[in-house]
Motif scaffolding. Structure first.
Motif, PDB file in Angstrom:
ATOM      1  N   LEU A  46      -6.750   5.692   8.776  1.00  0.00           N
ATOM      2  CA  LEU A  46      -5.607   4.818   9.040  1.00  0.00           C
ATOM      3  C   LEU A  46      -5.375   4.691  10.545  1.00  0.00           C
ATOM      4  CD1 LEU A  46      -3.757   3.346   7.150  1.00  0.00           C
ATOM      5  CD2 LEU A  46      -2.215   5.302   7.171  1.00  0.00           C
ATOM      6  N   PRO A  55      -2.073  -2.924  12.706  1.00  0.00           N
ATOM      7  CA  PRO A  55      -1.791  -2.694  11.287  1.00  0.00           C
ATOM      8  C   PRO A  55      -2.441  -3.720  10.353  1.00  0.00           C
ATOM      9  CG  PRO A  55       0.228  -3.310  12.478  1.00  0.00           C
ATOM     10  CD  PRO A  55      -0.840  -3.084  13.501  1.00  0.00           C
ATOM     11  N   ALA A  58      -5.740  -2.511   9.764  1.00  0.00           N
ATOM     12  CA  ALA A  58      -5.715  -1.238   9.040  1.00  0.00           C
ATOM     13  C   ALA A  58      -5.402  -1.418   7.558  1.00  0.00           C
ATOM     14  CB  ALA A  58      -4.720  -0.278   9.696  1.00  0.00           C
ATOM     15  N   ILE A  59      -4.720  -2.503   7.202  1.00  0.00           N
ATOM     16  CA  ILE A  59      -4.458  -2.763   5.774  1.00  0.00           C
ATOM     17  C   ILE A  59      -5.787  -2.873   5.047  1.00  0.00           C
ATOM     18  CG2 ILE A  59      -3.619  -4.482   4.098  1.00  0.00           C
ATOM     19  CD1 ILE A  59      -1.400  -5.166   6.098  1.00  0.00           C
ATOM     20  N   ARG A  83      -3.313   8.918  -5.323  1.00  0.00           N
ATOM     21  CA  ARG A  83      -1.931   8.774  -4.888  1.00  0.00           C
ATOM     22  C   ARG A  83      -1.251   7.828  -5.858  1.00  0.00           C
ATOM     23  NH1 ARG A  83      -2.012   6.534   1.042  1.00  0.00           N
ATOM     24  NH2 ARG A  83      -3.299   5.028  -0.051  1.00  0.00           N
ATOM     25  N   LYS A  87       7.393   3.323  -6.244  1.00  0.00           N
ATOM     26  CA  LYS A  87       7.434   1.948  -5.704  1.00  0.00           C
ATOM     27  C   LYS A  87       6.023   1.596  -5.275  1.00  0.00           C
ATOM     28  CE  LYS A  87      12.171   1.917  -3.993  1.00  0.00           C
ATOM     29  NZ  LYS A  87      12.981   1.944  -2.763  1.00  0.00           N
ATOM     30  N   LEU A  88       5.302   0.973  -6.176  1.00  0.00           N
ATOM     31  CA  LEU A  88       3.868   0.785  -5.981  1.00  0.00           C
ATOM     32  C   LEU A  88       3.516  -0.415  -5.117  1.00  0.00           C
ATOM     33  CD1 LEU A  88       2.334   1.255  -9.537  1.00  0.00           C
ATOM     34  CD2 LEU A  88       1.817   2.635  -7.516  1.00  0.00           C
ATOM     35  N   ARG A  89       2.440  -0.247  -4.390  1.00  0.00           N
ATOM     36  CA  ARG A  89       1.809  -1.378  -3.717  1.00  0.00           C
ATOM     37  C   ARG A  89       0.653  -1.868  -4.579  1.00  0.00           C
ATOM     38  NH1 ARG A  89       1.756  -1.395   2.415  1.00  0.00           N
ATOM     39  NH2 ARG A  89       3.741  -2.333   1.816  1.00  0.00           N
ATOM     40  N   ASN A  90      -0.277  -0.971  -4.888  1.00  0.00           N
ATOM     41  CA  ASN A  90      -1.428  -1.347  -5.708  1.00  0.00           C
ATOM     42  C   ASN A  90      -1.169  -0.965  -7.172  1.00  0.00           C
ATOM     43  OD1 ASN A  90      -3.837  -1.709  -6.990  1.00  0.00           O
ATOM     44  ND2 ASN A  90      -5.074  -0.889  -5.313  1.00  0.00           N
ATOM     45  N   ILE A 139       5.030  12.906  -0.912  1.00  0.00           N
ATOM     46  CA  ILE A 139       4.588  12.507   0.426  1.00  0.00           C
ATOM     47  C   ILE A 139       5.772  11.872   1.158  1.00  0.00           C
ATOM     48  CG2 ILE A 139       2.889  11.215   1.774  1.00  0.00           C
ATOM     49  CD1 ILE A 139       1.328  10.721  -0.825  1.00  0.00           C
ATOM     50  N   LEU A 144       4.388   6.536  11.431  1.00  0.00           N
ATOM     51  CA  LEU A 144       3.158   5.746  11.282  1.00  0.00           C
ATOM     52  C   LEU A 144       3.208   4.837  10.049  1.00  0.00           C
ATOM     53  CD1 LEU A 144      -0.010   5.286  11.754  1.00  0.00           C
ATOM     54  CD2 LEU A 144      -0.342   7.307  10.346  1.00  0.00           C
ATOM     55  N   CYS A 145       3.782   5.350   8.975  1.00  0.00           N
ATOM     56  CA  CYS A 145       3.812   4.634   7.696  1.00  0.00           C
ATOM     57  C   CYS A 145       4.706   3.390   7.762  1.00  0.00           C
ATOM     58  CB  CYS A 145       4.326   5.537   6.589  1.00  0.00           C
ATOM     59  SG  CYS A 145       3.765   7.249   6.688  1.00  0.00           S
ATOM     60  N   CYS A 148       3.641  -0.403   7.769  1.00  0.00           N
ATOM     61  CA  CYS A 148       3.266  -1.131   6.550  1.00  0.00           C
ATOM     62  C   CYS A 148       4.176  -0.844   5.353  1.00  0.00           C
ATOM     63  CB  CYS A 148       1.841  -0.782   6.162  1.00  0.00           C
ATOM     64  SG  CYS A 148       0.640  -1.133   7.439  1.00  0.00           S
ATOM     65  N   HIS A 149       5.079   0.140   5.475  1.00  0.00           N
ATOM     66  CA  HIS A 149       5.972   0.472   4.351  1.00  0.00           C
ATOM     67  C   HIS A 149       7.440   0.464   4.771  1.00  0.00           C
ATOM     68  CE1 HIS A 149       2.609   1.528   1.768  1.00  0.00           C
ATOM     69  NE2 HIS A 149       2.158   2.387   2.668  1.00  0.00           N
ATOM     70  N   TYR A 165      -1.360  -8.040  -2.094  1.00  0.00           N
ATOM     71  CA  TYR A 165      -0.545  -7.328  -3.097  1.00  0.00           C
ATOM     72  C   TYR A 165       0.682  -8.167  -3.454  1.00  0.00           C
ATOM     73  CZ  TYR A 165      -3.362  -3.537  -1.203  1.00  0.00           C
ATOM     74  OH  TYR A 165      -4.403  -2.751  -0.779  1.00  0.00           O
ATOM     75  N   ARG A 179       7.666   8.518  -0.101  1.00  0.00           N
ATOM     76  CA  ARG A 179       6.895   7.272  -0.245  1.00  0.00           C
ATOM     77  C   ARG A 179       6.138   7.266  -1.572  1.00  0.00           C
ATOM     78  NH1 ARG A 179       4.613   4.008  -2.008  1.00  0.00           N
ATOM     79  NH2 ARG A 179       2.945   2.706  -1.208  1.00  0.00           N
TER      80      ARG A 179
HETATM   81  C1  HEC Z   1      -1.917  -0.239   7.905  1.00  0.00           C
HETATM   82  C2  HEC Z   1      -0.957  -0.293   6.843  1.00  0.00           C
HETATM   83  C3  HEC Z   1      -0.532   0.998   6.170  1.00  0.00           C
HETATM   84  C4  HEC Z   1      -0.040   2.115   6.769  1.00  0.00           C
HETATM   85  C5  HEC Z   1       0.192   2.386   8.236  1.00  0.00           C
HETATM   86  C6  HEC Z   1       0.244   3.039   5.672  1.00  0.00           C
HETATM   87  N1  HEC Z   1      -0.067   2.478   4.468  1.00  0.00           N
HETATM   88 FE1  HEC Z   1       0.196   3.294   2.648  1.00  0.00          FE
HETATM   89  N2  HEC Z   1      -0.658   1.714   1.787  1.00  0.00           N
HETATM   90  C7  HEC Z   1      -1.144   0.618   2.472  1.00  0.00           C
HETATM   91  C8  HEC Z   1      -1.891  -0.211   1.563  1.00  0.00           C
HETATM   92  C9  HEC Z   1      -2.610  -1.505   1.917  1.00  0.00           C
HETATM   93  C10 HEC Z   1      -1.860   0.444   0.309  1.00  0.00           C
HETATM   94  C11 HEC Z   1      -2.536   0.018  -0.971  1.00  0.00           C
HETATM   95  C12 HEC Z   1      -3.912   0.654  -0.983  1.00  0.00           C
HETATM   96  C13 HEC Z   1      -4.681   0.344  -2.207  1.00  0.00           C
HETATM   97  O1  HEC Z   1      -4.992  -0.842  -2.409  1.00  0.00           O
HETATM   98  O2  HEC Z   1      -4.937   1.264  -2.989  1.00  0.00           O
HETATM   99  C14 HEC Z   1      -1.078   1.652   0.496  1.00  0.00           C
HETATM  100  C15 HEC Z   1      -0.837   2.543  -0.518  1.00  0.00           C
HETATM  101  C16 HEC Z   1      -0.153   3.723  -0.356  1.00  0.00           C
HETATM  102  C17 HEC Z   1       0.122   4.662  -1.427  1.00  0.00           C
HETATM  103  C18 HEC Z   1      -0.404   4.598  -2.872  1.00  0.00           C
HETATM  104  C19 HEC Z   1       0.523   4.091  -3.879  1.00  0.00           C
HETATM  105  C20 HEC Z   1       0.765   2.603  -3.843  1.00  0.00           C
HETATM  106  O3  HEC Z   1       1.914   2.223  -3.623  1.00  0.00           O
HETATM  107  O4  HEC Z   1      -0.204   1.810  -4.027  1.00  0.00           O
HETATM  108  C21 HEC Z   1       0.841   5.673  -0.865  1.00  0.00           C
HETATM  109  C22 HEC Z   1       1.395   6.896  -1.570  1.00  0.00           C
HETATM  110  C23 HEC Z   1       0.978   5.368   0.550  1.00  0.00           C
HETATM  111  N3  HEC Z   1       0.383   4.170   0.824  1.00  0.00           N
HETATM  112  C24 HEC Z   1       1.603   6.178   1.456  1.00  0.00           C
HETATM  113  C25 HEC Z   1       1.534   5.995   2.834  1.00  0.00           C
HETATM  114  C26 HEC Z   1       2.010   6.956   3.797  1.00  0.00           C
HETATM  115  C27 HEC Z   1       2.684   8.273   3.454  1.00  0.00           C
HETATM  116  C28 HEC Z   1       1.735   6.452   5.031  1.00  0.00           C
HETATM  117  C29 HEC Z   1       1.954   7.111   6.368  1.00  0.00           C
HETATM  118  C30 HEC Z   1       1.318   8.377   6.583  1.00  0.00           C
HETATM  119  C31 HEC Z   1       1.118   5.156   4.830  1.00  0.00           C
HETATM  120  N4  HEC Z   1       1.000   4.917   3.485  1.00  0.00           N
HETATM  121  C32 HEC Z   1       0.742   4.309   5.848  1.00  0.00           C
HETATM  122  C33 HEC Z   1      -0.954   0.314   3.793  1.00  0.00           C
HETATM  123  C34 HEC Z   1      -0.549   1.231   4.730  1.00  0.00           C
END
Ligand code: HEC
Length: 188
Positions: A46, A55, A58-59, A83, A87-90, A139, A144-145, A148-149, A165, A179
């Protein structure tokens, strides 16, 4: 960090066995190592992706590399690592029945004042006729998170997320909030 660990109910005579209690401690230790390996590799990718192209770039990295990292860690350790989230993304990362229950328990405990960083759960369940150790750890959202969140996202990030998504629920988080969870399992 593990003070919030609670041990789920064990089945039948296992609950009374001191050997099993020791095994549980050993398994929890093993699970934590596997989780750090997985979490560390994810965060490394990441950060590298963010440094290389921000970002939006990074997605794509996260989307493609996360499953590969999970598969690699599984292959090396024999544990299944994933993971999931309330509150799901994927949508492919949806929680199973146990994960759903534990996510709700974690949310209830957080509402009563516990920190997400302290929450973990371990249990032994019967899955497909086989005893399986399950470990679930909250988590917390870090700075950093938020790229994107978080609550305020860069419009380019929003556009990319909306495209990849369409049903994304993983936005609007504040630092420290849960998260999602790491969820690990190993057949015994
Ligand atoms: C650059 C953008 C970005 C950042 C920064 C980022 N995420 Fe994500 N996150 C994503 C994306 C895109 C997905 C979906 C990934 C996939 O398709 O499985 C995701 C999915 C997840 C999921 C899996 C469950 C879900 O909702 O699909 C978790 C848990 C998560 N992120 C936690 C974190 C945490 C904790 C951090 C910080 C340490 C973080 N992310 C930082 C983009 C990001």
């Amino acid at each position: 960090m593990l003070k919030g660990v609670m041990t789920g109910l064990l089945f039948g005579c296992l609950a009374a066995s001191p050997a099993m209690a020791q095994d549980m401690e050993a398994l929890k230790g093993e699970a934590k190592n596997v989780m750090m390996k997985f979490g560390g590799a994810l965060k490394g990718e990441l950060k590298a992706g963010m440094e290389a192209g921000g970002p939006v770039n990074a997605i794509g990295v996260c989307n493609e590399k996360a499953p590969a990292i999970a598969a690699k860690v599984s292959g090396e350790t024999g544990w299944t690592v994933r993971r999931t989230s309330h509150k799901l993304r994927n949508p492919a990362s949806a929680p199973d029945a146990l994960e759903q229950k534990v996510l709700q328990t974690f949310l209830d405990r957080i509402a009563k004042g516990e920190a997400a960083a302290d929450l973990a759960f371990a249990t032994v369940v019967e899955e497909n006729g086989k005893k399986t150790f399950r470990f679930i750890k909250a988590i917390p959202t870090e700075e950093l998170c938020l790229n994107c969140h978080g609550e305020k996202l860069n419009p380019e990030v929003v556009a990319k997320l909306d495209k990849v998504y369409p049903g994304d629920k993983a936005r609007g988080f504040k630092p420290g909030e849960m998260r999602g969870v790491f969820t690990l399992s190993k057949p015994l």
